[in-house]
Scaffold this motif. Sequence first.
Motif, short mmCIF file in Angstrom:
data_model
loop_
_atom_site.label_atom_id
_atom_site.label_comp_id
_atom_site.label_asym_id
_atom_site.label_seq_id
_atom_site.Cartn_x
_atom_site.Cartn_y
_atom_site.Cartn_z
N ARG A 1 0.84 -1.20 0.00
CA ARG A 1 0.00 0.00 0.00
C ARG A 1 0.87 1.25 0.00
NH1 ARG A 1 -5.35 -1.02 1.28
NH2 ARG A 1 -5.77 -3.15 2.03
N VAL A 2 0.35 2.30 -0.62
CA VAL A 2 1.04 3.59 -0.57
C VAL A 2 0.69 4.23 0.77
CG1 VAL A 2 1.35 5.82 -1.67
CG2 VAL A 2 0.86 3.80 -3.07
N THR A 3 1.65 4.33 1.66
CA THR A 3 1.39 4.83 3.00
C THR A 3 0.95 6.29 3.00
OG1 THR A 3 2.39 5.31 5.16
CG2 THR A 3 3.84 5.35 3.27
N PRO A 4 -0.02 6.64 3.85
CA PRO A 4 -0.40 8.06 3.98
C PRO A 4 0.77 8.94 4.42
CG PRO A 4 -2.05 6.65 5.00
CD PRO A 4 -0.89 5.77 4.66
N LEU A 5 1.78 8.30 5.06
CA LEU A 5 2.92 9.06 5.57
C LEU A 5 3.85 9.54 4.46
CD1 LEU A 5 3.76 6.97 8.77
CD2 LEU A 5 2.40 9.06 8.57
N VAL A 6 3.57 9.13 3.21
CA VAL A 6 4.35 9.67 2.10
C VAL A 6 4.17 11.18 2.01
CG1 VAL A 6 2.59 9.48 0.30
CG2 VAL A 6 5.00 9.19 -0.30
N SER A 7 3.11 11.67 2.65
CA SER A 7 2.84 13.11 2.67
C SER A 7 3.93 13.90 3.37
CB SER A 7 1.50 13.38 3.36
OG SER A 7 1.53 12.91 4.71
N GLY A 8 4.81 13.22 4.11
CA GLY A 8 5.91 13.91 4.77
C GLY A 8 6.99 14.39 3.81
N LEU A 9 6.96 13.92 2.57
CA LEU A 9 7.97 14.34 1.58
C LEU A 9 7.49 15.63 0.91
CD1 LEU A 9 8.66 10.83 0.00
CD2 LEU A 9 10.10 12.05 1.63
N THR A 10 7.44 16.68 1.67
CA THR A 10 6.79 17.92 1.23
C THR A 10 7.56 18.67 0.13
OG1 THR A 10 7.85 19.07 3.08
CG2 THR A 10 5.60 18.27 3.41
N HIS A 11 8.81 18.27 -0.14
CA HIS A 11 9.56 18.91 -1.23
C HIS A 11 9.56 18.06 -2.50
CE1 HIS A 11 10.86 21.66 1.85
NE2 HIS A 11 11.65 22.31 1.01
N GLN B 1 -6.16 2.16 -1.73
CA GLN B 1 -6.55 3.50 -2.14
C GLN B 1 -5.36 4.45 -2.21
OE1 GLN B 1 -9.66 4.83 0.50
NE2 GLN B 1 -11.21 3.65 -0.59
N ILE B 2 -5.50 5.47 -3.02
CA ILE B 2 -4.54 6.57 -3.04
C ILE B 2 -4.82 7.43 -1.81
CG2 ILE B 2 -3.74 8.62 -4.29
CD1 ILE B 2 -4.80 7.28 -6.85
N PRO B 3 -3.87 7.60 -0.92
CA PRO B 3 -4.15 8.31 0.33
C PRO B 3 -4.53 9.77 0.10
CG PRO B 3 -1.80 7.93 0.08
CD PRO B 3 -2.47 7.15 -1.01
N PRO B 4 -5.63 10.25 0.70
CA PRO B 4 -6.01 11.66 0.58
C PRO B 4 -4.92 12.62 1.06
CG PRO B 4 -7.82 10.38 1.48
CD PRO B 4 -6.63 9.48 1.47
N SER B 5 -4.04 12.13 1.94
CA SER B 5 -2.96 12.97 2.46
C SER B 5 -1.97 13.37 1.39
CB SER B 5 -2.22 12.24 3.60
OG SER B 5 -1.62 11.05 3.12
N ILE B 6 -2.11 12.81 0.19
CA ILE B 6 -1.22 13.19 -0.91
C ILE B 6 -1.31 14.68 -1.19
CG2 ILE B 6 -2.87 12.82 -2.80
CD1 ILE B 6 -0.60 11.45 -4.34
N SER B 7 -2.39 15.31 -0.74
CA SER B 7 -2.57 16.75 -0.95
C SER B 7 -1.53 17.58 -0.20
CB SER B 7 -3.97 17.18 -0.50
OG SER B 7 -4.17 16.92 0.88
N SER B 8 -0.79 16.95 0.71
CA SER B 8 0.28 17.66 1.43
C SER B 8 1.55 17.82 0.59
CB SER B 8 0.64 16.92 2.73
OG SER B 8 -0.46 16.90 3.62
N LEU B 9 1.61 17.13 -0.54
CA LEU B 9 2.78 17.24 -1.41
C LEU B 9 2.63 18.48 -2.29
CD1 LEU B 9 3.13 13.48 -2.47
CD2 LEU B 9 4.20 14.66 -0.55
#
Length: 387
Positions: free
Chosen positions: A95-105, A119-127
Amino acid sequence: MDPTIFFSGGFLLLLLLGSADALTSASDVAALKAFKAGVNPRSIPPWSCLATWDFAAADPCASPRRTHFTCGVTCSPDSTRVTQLTLDPAGYSGRVTPLVSGLTHLLTLDLAENSFFGQIPPSISSLVNLQFLNLRSNSLSGSLPESITRLNSLESIDISHNSLTGSLPKSMGSMPNLRRLDLSYNKLTGSIPKLPKNLIELALKANSLSGSVPKDSFTDSTQLEVVEIAENSFTGVLGAWFFLLPSIQQADLANNSLTGVEVSPPSPAGSSGDLVAVELGFNAIEGHAPANFAAYPRLSSLSLRHNRLRGGIPAEYGQSKTLRRLYLDGNFLTGKPPAGFIRPDSPVYGSFGDNCLQGCPGNSKMCAPSQKPFSICKQAYGGKPRS
């Protein structure tokens, strides 16, 4: 020299040298660790990129990369932030972890041609800096999160060849920099929402989208050049406005349930004359073949095959100087085809076969396959076919 000063300076130098191996932002390291933890270890081949990710042995952004983090990760010039996560197609499953959102750059997230699921994590919006998202050819499911439309820097989205369901985000038109959108070969339903104004390529092929092709969705997309919405369930009449989109060049609407198509000549004041290829085969289009297609000065490929067209082949098609590919087979066309198309030296490739034509010689490459039996043509016209 005071030996304590020398010792202190040397110790400081050692500290600085030692710290060169720990460059990457702690939040980025944590996100990368979480990402790898979401991948099934048994799906990581020993020769793959992820196999070289050893956080105990090396820092992700440290260089030179001889044995660890040799690929998959690209860092900023100062080696502190991860800017690209681009995996090799090694069959990774997880799974694509929601914590991938930590890669903000992150500028690029590319996990294409693997076996990621869920699912594609909604937290992807943090990128917030993401420009290129490529999740093509995985096993992702669920809907495309609405939050993805908040990524204002995105220029390209490719999530084709997955198992996405649900409707397209209603606010997709708010993405100011999106140039390319490919969601083909999924299970999406509903209609086409308002499209981004700077979109150049739209690919929604092989989904379950339905309803009419809505004019309002395309109104602001003045840079749209390529539209691929074949193999869906679109119905109704395709309006003349579609081929007058100012930048349209290629349009593929084959394998839908369209019942009609309206075509107007290109506007002299606009740039809609750039239309090069139109694919409308395998629909349910009735009426006559639209003669106005021949008015588009660059049109080289036209397919209206396997519809319900009647009447003759427009003489205007035969007068076109640019048509090189013309498929009209599988209709109920009558009369004689333009003589220029059936000459042995004709530069046009295609087919007039499986119609109700007279005077289409069997030795002409354009007349294959053979015409429909007279009984079928007679039944279709309620009597003798008229030219």
